[in-house]
Enzyme design. Sequence first.
Site, PDB file in Angstrom:
ATOM      1  N   HIS A  48      34.140  33.583  95.783  1.00  0.00           N
ATOM      2  CA  HIS A  48      32.776  33.042  95.758  1.00  0.00           C
ATOM      3  C   HIS A  48      32.179  32.945  97.150  1.00  0.00           C
ATOM      4  O   HIS A  48      32.879  33.022  98.168  1.00  0.00           O
ATOM      5  CB  HIS A  48      32.758  31.674  95.065  1.00  0.00           C
ATOM      6  CG  HIS A  48      33.519  30.589  95.783  1.00  0.00           C
ATOM      7  ND1 HIS A  48      32.987  29.894  96.837  1.00  0.00           N
ATOM      8  CD2 HIS A  48      34.766  30.083  95.579  1.00  0.00           C
ATOM      9  CE1 HIS A  48      33.866  28.998  97.256  1.00  0.00           C
ATOM     10  NE2 HIS A  48      34.960  29.097  96.515  1.00  0.00           N
TER      11      HIS A  48
ATOM     12  N   CYS B 178      40.513  28.671  96.181  1.00  0.00           N
ATOM     13  CA  CYS B 178      39.574  29.767  95.974  1.00  0.00           C
ATOM     14  C   CYS B 178      39.397  30.576  97.265  1.00  0.00           C
ATOM     15  O   CYS B 178      39.687  30.094  98.357  1.00  0.00           O
ATOM     16  CB  CYS B 178      38.225  29.238  95.507  1.00  0.00           C
ATOM     17  SG  CYS B 178      38.239  28.596  93.809  1.00  0.00           S
TER      18      CYS B 178
END
Length: 206
Positions: free
Chosen positions: A166, A182
Amino acid sequence: MRMKPLFVAAALALTTALAGCTFDGGLRTFSGDYGTRTDAGYQLPTIPIYKVPKQFHRQVVRYDTAETPGTIVVDTNNKFLYFVLPEGKAMRYGIGVGREGFEWKGSARVALKREWPVWTPPSQMIGRQPELAKWRQGMPPGITNPLGARALYLFNKGGDTGYRLHGTPEWFSIGKAMSSGCIRLMNQDIIDLYNRAEVGAKVVVL
């Protein structure tokens, strides 16, 4: 002498075509692609890219791998993400990765792609940071949203891994281990990766 204006025009055209990128050994570095832009109604601010080490700027590099074009390879040790291209090349992006205790490795696939996603902190994160409880039902999209401008959702045979590729408004975290697992990219870079990667693409995290 009559050829000179034509030569000058051609040189100017080439200069214009190469604006926003530089070449190193025939490969491209996109250091000029981190300026302000409007995307889906949101105003992405300029990233002071001169403060980001050059190796973490988006660039095409030579990359020897057995993985097929379209595969995403995440090198957590060196803080690089590679999108495999044909002919022994890859688009390389600088990334931020999981801090100590939140590292992971393995294979997954891109199951979903979202533009300007809603961020919902997992319950474990809320337990560590109670102030995030206000976003239990989801934080609306925006330039301060931790998922940034785009997110690729990673699934494996067991379903949703909980991990994402992301964007991030925290450009200063690129090249560092700061996340909860992440993989972060600068917003301008995740937009580029989003446009290249297909749903179903293989993701290998080293």
